[in-house]
Design an enzyme around this catalytic site. Sequence first.
Site, mmCIF file in Angstrom:
data_model
loop_
_atom_site.group_PDB
_atom_site.id
_atom_site.type_symbol
_atom_site.label_atom_id
_atom_site.label_comp_id
_atom_site.label_asym_id
_atom_site.label_seq_id
_atom_site.Cartn_x
_atom_site.Cartn_y
_atom_site.Cartn_z
ATOM 1 N N SER A 74 2.601 1.642 -3.319
ATOM 2 C CA SER A 74 1.661 2.011 -4.401
ATOM 3 C C SER A 74 1.292 3.484 -4.309
ATOM 4 C CB SER A 74 0.400 1.143 -4.344
ATOM 5 O OG SER A 74 -0.431 1.503 -3.249
ATOM 6 N N TYR B 42 0.840 -1.207 0.000
ATOM 7 C CA TYR B 42 0.000 0.000 0.000
ATOM 8 C C TYR B 42 0.875 1.257 0.000
ATOM 9 C CZ TYR B 42 -3.414 3.477 1.612
ATOM 10 O OH TYR B 42 -4.207 4.597 1.737
HETATM 11 P P1 NAD Z 1 -12.905 3.232 1.469
HETATM 12 O O1 NAD Z 1 -12.527 1.795 1.543
HETATM 13 O O2 NAD Z 1 -13.890 3.766 2.442
HETATM 14 O O3 NAD Z 1 -13.411 3.593 -0.016
HETATM 15 C C1 NAD Z 1 -12.726 3.107 -1.129
HETATM 16 C C2 NAD Z 1 -13.751 2.805 -2.216
HETATM 17 O O4 NAD Z 1 -13.030 2.312 -3.351
HETATM 18 C C3 NAD Z 1 -14.769 1.717 -1.820
HETATM 19 O O5 NAD Z 1 -16.091 2.154 -2.085
HETATM 20 C C4 NAD Z 1 -14.410 0.534 -2.704
HETATM 21 O O6 NAD Z 1 -15.528 -0.248 -3.092
HETATM 22 C C5 NAD Z 1 -13.784 1.241 -3.901
HETATM 23 N N1 NAD Z 1 -12.914 0.336 -4.651
HETATM 24 C C6 NAD Z 1 -11.940 -0.482 -4.173
HETATM 25 N N2 NAD Z 1 -11.393 -1.169 -5.171
HETATM 26 C C7 NAD Z 1 -12.022 -0.790 -6.314
HETATM 27 C C8 NAD Z 1 -11.899 -1.161 -7.663
HETATM 28 N N3 NAD Z 1 -11.000 -2.071 -8.072
HETATM 29 N N4 NAD Z 1 -12.700 -0.557 -8.572
HETATM 30 C C9 NAD Z 1 -13.630 0.368 -8.191
HETATM 31 N N5 NAD Z 1 -13.788 0.748 -6.903
HETATM 32 C C10 NAD Z 1 -13.001 0.174 -5.983
HETATM 33 O O7 NAD Z 1 -11.525 4.022 1.549
HETATM 34 P P2 NAD Z 1 -11.203 5.562 1.905
HETATM 35 O O8 NAD Z 1 -10.595 5.544 3.235
HETATM 36 O O9 NAD Z 1 -12.323 6.441 1.606
HETATM 37 O O10 NAD Z 1 -10.026 5.821 0.878
HETATM 38 C C11 NAD Z 1 -10.163 6.705 -0.224
HETATM 39 C C12 NAD Z 1 -8.794 7.074 -0.718
HETATM 40 O O11 NAD Z 1 -8.070 7.773 0.297
HETATM 41 C C13 NAD Z 1 -7.932 5.860 -1.068
HETATM 42 O O12 NAD Z 1 -7.154 6.167 -2.193
HETATM 43 C C14 NAD Z 1 -7.068 5.691 0.150
HETATM 44 O O13 NAD Z 1 -5.869 5.030 -0.156
HETATM 45 C C15 NAD Z 1 -6.839 7.141 0.535
HETATM 46 N N6 NAD Z 1 -6.457 7.321 1.920
HETATM 47 C C16 NAD Z 1 -7.284 6.941 2.934
HETATM 48 C C17 NAD Z 1 -6.872 7.138 4.248
HETATM 49 C C18 NAD Z 1 -7.720 6.741 5.426
HETATM 50 O O14 NAD Z 1 -7.217 6.798 6.559
HETATM 51 N N7 NAD Z 1 -8.952 6.408 5.266
HETATM 52 C C19 NAD Z 1 -5.620 7.702 4.521
HETATM 53 C C20 NAD Z 1 -4.820 8.076 3.457
HETATM 54 C C21 NAD Z 1 -5.252 7.880 2.162
#
Ligand code: NAD
Length: 249
Positions: free
Chosen positions: A157, A154
């Site tokens: 990536s 992760y």
């Molecule tokens: P989340 O899991 O709540 O939402 C991610 C969404 O992406 C989900 O609805 C899932 O179904 C969708 N998804 C996953 N794989 C997929 C695919 N192959 N095709 C289409 N949809 C797909 O996650 P989040 O926390 O809202 O994360 C959103 C972004 O923020 C991500 O890029 C994550 O890496 C980044 N991020 C999150 C955090 C955190 O603490 N939550 C921190 C840093 C970065």
Amino acid sequence: MKLDGRVSVITGAGSGIGAATAILFASGGARVALVDLDDKGLQEVRREIGAGRASVLEFKEDVSDSGAAERTIQAVVREWGIVEVLVTSAAISTGGTVTTITEKDWDRVFAVNTKGTFLWARAVLPHMIRAGRGSIITLASQLALAAGRGSAPYVASKGAVISLTRSIALDYAQYGVRANVIIPGAIETPMLERSFVRKADPEAARECSRQRHPLGRFGTPQEVAYAALYLASDDSSFTTGAQFVVDGG
Ligand code: NAD
């Protein structure tokens, strides 16, 4: 309104940061195309935006599928004639170190997080170039800068997402296209919760993560969505290639 009629494609719009961004953009007057694998999540977000609104399209697609990116963007352009904003929020996190991750899981994390950013940027860029403007907003993670234990694929990536975004910013600035990466700290979403549940002691992991944030709490998806709103709007017209950190310090 800040995004009056602006055509925005948001991947990962069925949950967390992507969902909050879609809802905020729609409330700011944008036309939003929601992309996610999770049909139920898409329906919930659509309901929250307001059923029957003509300015929402949904696509149940896998962001790692290049056919899906091309198909979706063509459908959006057929409907609305243009794509002005792309937010790539879809991602997965499996955990694992270099010696525990399987090659298959490594490849899947990169396929969704990194290739899933490249493919969607590639699909929107010709339309943005044609229009002479556009804003691409990617999602990395504070872990890509500071690293974090037990999450090597992760973290790697997301490091690649930062580099890719800055490359796009340089390559397409001449066409009026901007590209910026949001770097969130820990944000209260299902992904964060799953990352704690994976640990031997989830409560200790939650507390350790909280303490990494000088503001003493996790962020909310809305607090990240506001950064995306700024980067999508003309308020950020001189901002490209930026690493926009939203991490509670
Ligand atoms: P989340 O899991 O709540 O939402 C991610 C969404 O992406 C989900 O609805 C899932 O179904 C969708 N998804 C996953 N794989 C997929 C695919 N192959 N095709 C289409 N949809 C797909 O996650 P989040 O926390 O809202 O994360 C959103 C972004 O923020 C991500 O890029 C994550 O890496 C980044 N991020 C999150 C955090 C955190 O603490 N939550 C921190 C840093 C970065």
